[in-house]
Scaffold this motif. Structure first.
Motif, mmCIF file in Angstrom:
data_model
loop_
_atom_site.group_PDB
_atom_site.id
_atom_site.type_symbol
_atom_site.label_atom_id
_atom_site.label_comp_id
_atom_site.label_asym_id
_atom_site.label_seq_id
_atom_site.Cartn_x
_atom_site.Cartn_y
_atom_site.Cartn_z
ATOM 1 N N GLN A 1 0.805 -1.223 0.000
ATOM 2 C CA GLN A 1 0.000 0.000 0.000
ATOM 3 C C GLN A 1 0.837 1.272 0.000
ATOM 4 O O GLN A 1 0.545 2.200 -0.739
ATOM 5 C CB GLN A 1 -0.933 0.006 1.211
ATOM 6 N N VAL A 2 1.868 1.318 0.812
ATOM 7 C CA VAL A 2 2.651 2.551 0.901
ATOM 8 C C VAL A 2 3.529 2.719 -0.341
ATOM 9 O O VAL A 2 3.700 3.811 -0.861
ATOM 10 C CB VAL A 2 3.522 2.546 2.173
ATOM 11 N N LEU A 3 4.084 1.610 -0.816
ATOM 12 C CA LEU A 3 5.024 1.699 -1.936
ATOM 13 C C LEU A 3 4.405 1.236 -3.249
ATOM 14 O O LEU A 3 5.115 1.042 -4.236
ATOM 15 C CB LEU A 3 6.271 0.857 -1.641
ATOM 16 N N SER A 4 3.080 1.047 -3.262
ATOM 17 C CA SER A 4 2.403 0.533 -4.455
ATOM 18 C C SER A 4 3.037 -0.766 -4.935
ATOM 19 O O SER A 4 3.008 -1.063 -6.121
ATOM 20 C CB SER A 4 2.459 1.542 -5.606
ATOM 21 N N GLY A 5 3.628 -1.509 -4.049
ATOM 22 C CA GLY A 5 4.248 -2.764 -4.443
ATOM 23 C C GLY A 5 5.657 -2.616 -4.993
ATOM 24 O O GLY A 5 6.333 -3.614 -5.237
ATOM 25 N N TYR A 6 6.106 -1.374 -5.177
ATOM 26 C CA TYR A 6 7.463 -1.156 -5.686
ATOM 27 C C TYR A 6 8.458 -1.155 -4.524
ATOM 28 O O TYR A 6 8.990 -0.114 -4.143
ATOM 29 C CB TYR A 6 7.548 0.150 -6.466
ATOM 30 N N GLY A 7 8.677 -2.314 -3.965
ATOM 31 C CA GLY A 7 9.597 -2.408 -2.845
ATOM 32 C C GLY A 7 9.670 -3.821 -2.322
ATOM 33 O O GLY A 7 9.054 -4.736 -2.880
ATOM 34 N N THR A 8 10.426 -3.995 -1.262
ATOM 35 C CA THR A 8 10.566 -5.319 -0.672
ATOM 36 C C THR A 8 10.452 -5.206 0.846
ATOM 37 O O THR A 8 10.702 -4.147 1.423
ATOM 38 C CB THR A 8 11.947 -5.921 -0.984
ATOM 39 N N VAL A 9 10.076 -6.334 1.470
ATOM 40 C CA VAL A 9 9.955 -6.394 2.914
ATOM 41 C C VAL A 9 11.344 -6.404 3.535
ATOM 42 O O VAL A 9 12.270 -6.981 2.973
ATOM 43 C CB VAL A 9 9.166 -7.666 3.292
ATOM 44 N N ALA A 10 11.494 -5.727 4.679
ATOM 45 C CA ALA A 10 12.801 -5.710 5.341
ATOM 46 C C ALA A 10 12.695 -6.288 6.743
ATOM 47 O O ALA A 10 11.589 -6.511 7.258
ATOM 48 C CB ALA A 10 13.351 -4.296 5.387
ATOM 49 N N ASN A 11 13.843 -6.495 7.346
ATOM 50 C CA ASN A 11 13.891 -7.231 8.602
ATOM 51 C C ASN A 11 14.524 -6.420 9.739
ATOM 52 O O ASN A 11 15.282 -6.960 10.536
ATOM 53 C CB ASN A 11 14.656 -8.547 8.378
ATOM 54 N N ASP A 12 14.239 -5.118 9.773
ATOM 55 C CA ASP A 12 14.685 -4.240 10.861
ATOM 56 C C ASP A 12 16.195 -4.051 10.934
ATOM 57 O O ASP A 12 16.718 -3.563 11.929
ATOM 58 C CB ASP A 12 14.147 -4.733 12.214
ATOM 59 N N ILE A 13 16.899 -4.459 9.886
ATOM 60 C CA ILE A 13 18.341 -4.208 9.845
ATOM 61 C C ILE A 13 18.593 -3.199 8.730
ATOM 62 O O ILE A 13 18.198 -3.409 7.584
ATOM 63 C CB ILE A 13 19.125 -5.507 9.582
ATOM 64 N N MET A 14 19.233 -2.093 9.093
ATOM 65 C CA MET A 14 19.487 -1.022 8.128
ATOM 66 C C MET A 14 20.688 -1.373 7.260
ATOM 67 O O MET A 14 21.671 -1.920 7.740
ATOM 68 C CB MET A 14 19.761 0.281 8.865
ATOM 69 N N GLY A 15 20.591 -1.015 5.973
ATOM 70 C CA GLY A 15 21.695 -1.299 5.057
ATOM 71 C C GLY A 15 21.415 -2.533 4.231
ATOM 72 O O GLY A 15 22.281 -3.384 4.044
ATOM 73 N N THR A 16 20.179 -2.627 3.719
ATOM 74 C CA THR A 16 19.747 -3.855 3.047
ATOM 75 C C THR A 16 20.463 -4.122 1.731
ATOM 76 O O THR A 16 20.406 -5.226 1.217
ATOM 77 C CB THR A 16 18.239 -3.801 2.769
ATOM 78 N N GLY A 17 21.126 -3.111 1.186
ATOM 79 C CA GLY A 17 21.822 -3.315 -0.083
ATOM 80 C C GLY A 17 23.193 -3.961 0.113
ATOM 81 O O GLY A 17 23.876 -4.291 -0.846
ATOM 82 N N ASP A 18 23.584 -4.127 1.355
ATOM 83 C CA ASP A 18 24.908 -4.677 1.663
ATOM 84 C C ASP A 18 24.995 -6.137 1.244
ATOM 85 O O ASP A 18 24.146 -6.948 1.613
ATOM 86 C CB ASP A 18 25.118 -4.558 3.181
ATOM 87 N N PRO A 19 26.024 -6.497 0.478
ATOM 88 C CA PRO A 19 26.158 -7.915 0.118
ATOM 89 C C PRO A 19 26.312 -8.806 1.348
ATOM 90 O O PRO A 19 26.058 -10.011 1.266
ATOM 91 C CB PRO A 19 27.403 -7.955 -0.767
#
Lengths: 515, 296
Positions: free
Chosen positions: A313-331
């Motif tokens: 709803q907030v991102l119109s589906g253009y996004g992914t669920v996260a797990n409360d850890i910042m820096g999700t792009g980190d390999p």
């Protein structure tokens, strides 16, 4: 840190013609990545790019505050930074071809790429880089941009090596050189900034009122540039930018947002490019004091949220669920930590255990700086009601929000437009003495873990330490990170090989070509 | 008058939360950095002092320095002429159209044409510029592809082609023509009731001749005033329209300046717009004085 809140503000606004158009169209096509094309890049052509910006905030200073995406894009094409964002590893060479730390991880030596030269033909020397880094360090935000590095600890060694000495061991130092470490010629006068030669893949042809034309640098050390020229047009609103793309006046609408993407999804001739992990909009819970100081309350809040619904709803589906850890792009993001899911029963029992006062109404403060931010607060408040928690969303004007609520509030939304690493966020927002410790979090265990990560040279040992750090963050921090918004670019079908990285990865247009 | 307005502008920005120093700071800035910038921008000095400095520099053409350290006069050098071009085009077309429509309707008082023009004019004035803009965009650009959807500027800072002006001008012209047509029609109706116009009718002169020779001159003062008040609305509307069409005018400068609490820049825009409006009002007064004087 170069992401500035006002930069993000520019993505704002989501009504108007594009929304209207969306209602008038049907069908859908969504491209997650640029079509491979399968064929060899073709040379030639002019790419017309739209980027957001405001006339009043235009800057030509590579080390100034770039509030406009358009300015940053132009500067990033004309000048080079020492390193650039990558997918894996997340720091890749650019003007610095390689780097080497000392055993104690305090002294870092960066070697300048062979053949790197300014647009006027003169070679890039270590003196130029040192001068530029010092200039950057001496800007008002310099201490935040090159944390831990005093100006006097930036020096040249020979003609092609730059030495940075950090105040403390820092295994992640090259990451800091990714953002605005733009290199100018030593001694460039303030007045000459606008025409100062860079080292980048494009040379400035002209600049006027935020718009610019750039032409290819045939002698770029970084490899062949396919495009003949890039024309950048500044747009004040995403909808005007999307309209320009739909009308064929530009080829790429950079960072156009979800609303524009929905509009364009029905057009077969337009690619919708999604760059995952582009923007975090976490909810901050103050850990130092107030109703959220109890770790069980914070845990309960994280269990109350329906992450899928938020993304939908907030991102119109253009996004992914996260797990409360910042820096999700980190390999090195710890993907093996189990995904936290909605669990009202556990949340309720945790709240009872913590003696959380459910008769009170709690203010969740937010702003309308970026699209979706205030909406995320409202949706969360509704979801929390299911657990009997009464939350009132308070919308604050941007200025008041950043002045008063940010870093001080008990309960508020924030946002970070970047894919920087887990450790980057830890250093900026979570270690006790961090300048932007948004939640007032001070955790000895976490601090120790952080120092261990940045002070460990051995890759395997560091990865283990990094995982431990993420576990602590997952369990205790002041962040509720429910999801990550995609960065969304729109492009005409002829545009090939657009950047796919989040955050400032999007300005690397040197590999783009036109079919 | 302008001085009072500018004082109000300074005071208004002052009461907004945050100031230029905090508004232009980055997330990484410490409180000391912001304080240093505040000092640099002179924001730690009393409001009246900053206002006085700005006002006294004004006669020399110096509009001060923006919060980002740029010369305000230079900042406005490109966008202001663009807005003037947009506003002036819209103004001229509005004047011509509303005179023509007003006379056309007045020539057939009470008839179908008169009623249609009257109602359409009211409706046109009631529709905000952004609604008209969105409709124009949809129809003339995105559906038919006849006109460019947004303004793209060339190396000289002005719109790349003149066709880019059509939609922004139309969006401004429609509501203002609605407004002025009603004024013209009303003024002519008042004139039609005066003895000398009635006499001309009774003499059997052709309607058009009566309108142009006898009624219109008397209506000029009212019409001039009405059209002059349009200037403010045109410039105000331009701020909205410029944003929608990405037109490189002062609208976007103003919006950004308010967000950045950039008092000198806001004041700069206000004084430019104020000067234009004052000039038009002055012209209207002169026209009135002349028209009335000629008849006195």
């Amino acid at each position: 840190m170069d992401i500035n809140r006002r930069q993000l503000l520019l993505a704002g606004g989501a009504i108007g013609a594009t929304a209207l158009l969306a209602a008038c169209s049907s069908g859908a096509e969504d491209t997650d990545t640029a079509p491979a094309g399968g064929n060899k890049p073709k040379s030639g052509g002019t790419l017309r790019v739209g980027a957001l910006g405001r006339a009043s905030a235009i800057t030509r200073d590579p080390h100034g505050t770039q509030a406009n995406e358009s300015d940053y894009l132009i500067l990033a094409l004309v000048y080079d930074t020492l390193t650039i964002p990558g997918a894996n590893p997340n720091t890749k060479p650019r003007l610095a071809a390689s780097w080497e730390p000392s055993a104690d991880l305090k002294t870092w030596k960066f070697k300048i790429a062979k053949g790197a030269a300014f647009h006027d033909g003169s070679p890039v020397t270590a003196d130029d880089v040192v001068w530029s880094l010092k200039r950057l360090r001496n800007t008002p935000s310099g201490a935040a941009r090159l944390p831990g590095i005093k100006p006097e600890n930036i020096r040249a060694e020979g003609t092609d090596t730059v030495v940075l000495v950090s105040d403390y061991a820092n295994a992640e130092l090259p990451l800091l050189t990714r953002l605005t470490t733009f290199v100018l010629k030593k001694g460039t006068a303030e007045k000459a900034l606008e025409k100062a030669p860079g080292t980048g893949p494009f040379k400035l042809d002209w600049f006027r009122g935020g718009n610019a034309r750039l032409v290819k640098n045939d002698k770029w050390y970084g490899g062949a540039v396919h495009l003949d020229a890039i024309e950048v047009t500044m747009f004040e609103t995403p909808q005007a930018m999307a309209n320009a793309l739909l009308a064929g006046q530009i080829d790429v609408a950079s960072n156009a947002g979800a609303v524009a993407a929905r509009t364009a999804a029905s057009r077969k001739d337009i690619q919708v490019l999604r760059r995952p992990n582009d923007m975090a909009m976490p909810i901050v819970m103050r850990t130092a004091s107030g109703p959220f100081a109890d770790v069980r309350v914070r845990e309960a809040m994280r269990l109350v949220v329906d992450r899928d619904a938020m993304v939908k709803q907030v991102l119109s589906g253009y996004g992914t669920v996260a797990n409360d850890i910042m820096g999700t792009g980190d390999p090195h993001l710890a993907k093996d930590i189990p995904q936290r899911k909605k669990d009202l029963a556990t949340a309720k029992s945790l709240l009872a255990e913590a003696k959380f006062d459910l008769s009170k109404t709690y203010d969740l403060v937010t702003t309308e700086d970026i699209p979706g931010l205030a909406e995320s607060a409202t949706l969360f408040a509704n979801q929390a009601r299911e657990a009997g928690i009464k939350i009132k969303v308070v919308k604050q004007e941007s200025g008041a929000f950043w002045d008063k609520t940010w870093k001080n509030g008990d309960f508020y939304t924030t946002y970070w437009g970047t894919n920087d690493s887990v450790i980057f966020f830890a250093s900026k927002t979570m270690v006790s003495e961090a300048g932007q410790n948004e939640a007032g979090w001070a955790d000895k265990e976490f601090d120790a873990s952080y120092l261990k990560v940045i002070g460990t040279a051995d890759e395997t040992a560091r990865a283990a330490a990094l995982k431990e750090l993420q576990q602590i963050e997952f369990a205790k921090s002041g962040y509720l990170l429910w999801g990550m918004a995609d960065g969304i670019d729109l492009a005409a079908s002829k545009v090939q090989n657009l950047p796919k990285l989040a955050g400032y990865g999007r300005v690397q247009l040197e590999n783009v070509w036109l079919r | 008058m302008l001085v009072v307005l500018l004082a109000v502008v300074f005071a208004a920005v002052e009461v907004l939360p945050g100031d230029a120093a905090s508004a232009s700071s980055e997330r990484g800035d410490s409180a000391a950095d912001v304080a240093a910038r505040r000092h640099l921008l002179g924001l730690d000095r009393p409001l009246w002092e900053r206002f006085w400095d700005w006002m006294t520099a004004l006669p020399t053409g110096d509009l001060g320095t923006s919060a980002r350290g740029q010369n305000v006069t230079e900042l406005l050098a490109d966008p202001f002429p663009n807005t003037l071009l947009l506003g002036a085009s819209a103004f001229v077309i509005t004047v011509v159209l509303s005179l023509a429509l007003g006379c056309w309707a007045a020539a057939r008082p009470g008839r179908l044409v008169d009623r249609i023009v009257g109602h359409t004019a009211t409706a046109a004035f009631a529709v905000p510029e952004f609604v008209i803009s969105v409709l124009l965009l949809l129809v003339l650009s995105l559906w038919t592809g006849w006109l460019p959807a947004v303004t793209v500027t060339g190396a000289d800072g002005s719109p790349a082609t003149w066709t880019m002006l059509i939609m922004p001008v139309l969006a401004l012209v429609v509501p203002q023509t609605g407004w002025n047509t009603r004024i013209v029609r009303g003024a002519l109706a008042d004139q039609a009731a005066t003895p000398h116009v009635e006499a001309a009718y009774l003499d059997g002169l052709p309607t058009l001749q009566v309108l142009l020779r006898h009624a219109l001159p008397g209506a000029v003062p009212t019409i001039a005033t009405g059209i002059a008040t349009s200037t403010g609305m045109l410039l105000g509307g331009a701020v909205v329209v410029e944003t929608l069409f990405n037109y490189p005018g002062i609208g976007s400068v103003l919006a950004g300046a308010v967000a950045a609490r950039d008092t000198p820049l806001i004041a700069g825009v206000v004084i430019c717009a104020g000067a234009v409006i004052s000039l038009i009002l002055l012209a209207a007064d002169l026209i009135r004085a002349r028209a009335l004087g000629a008849r006195a």
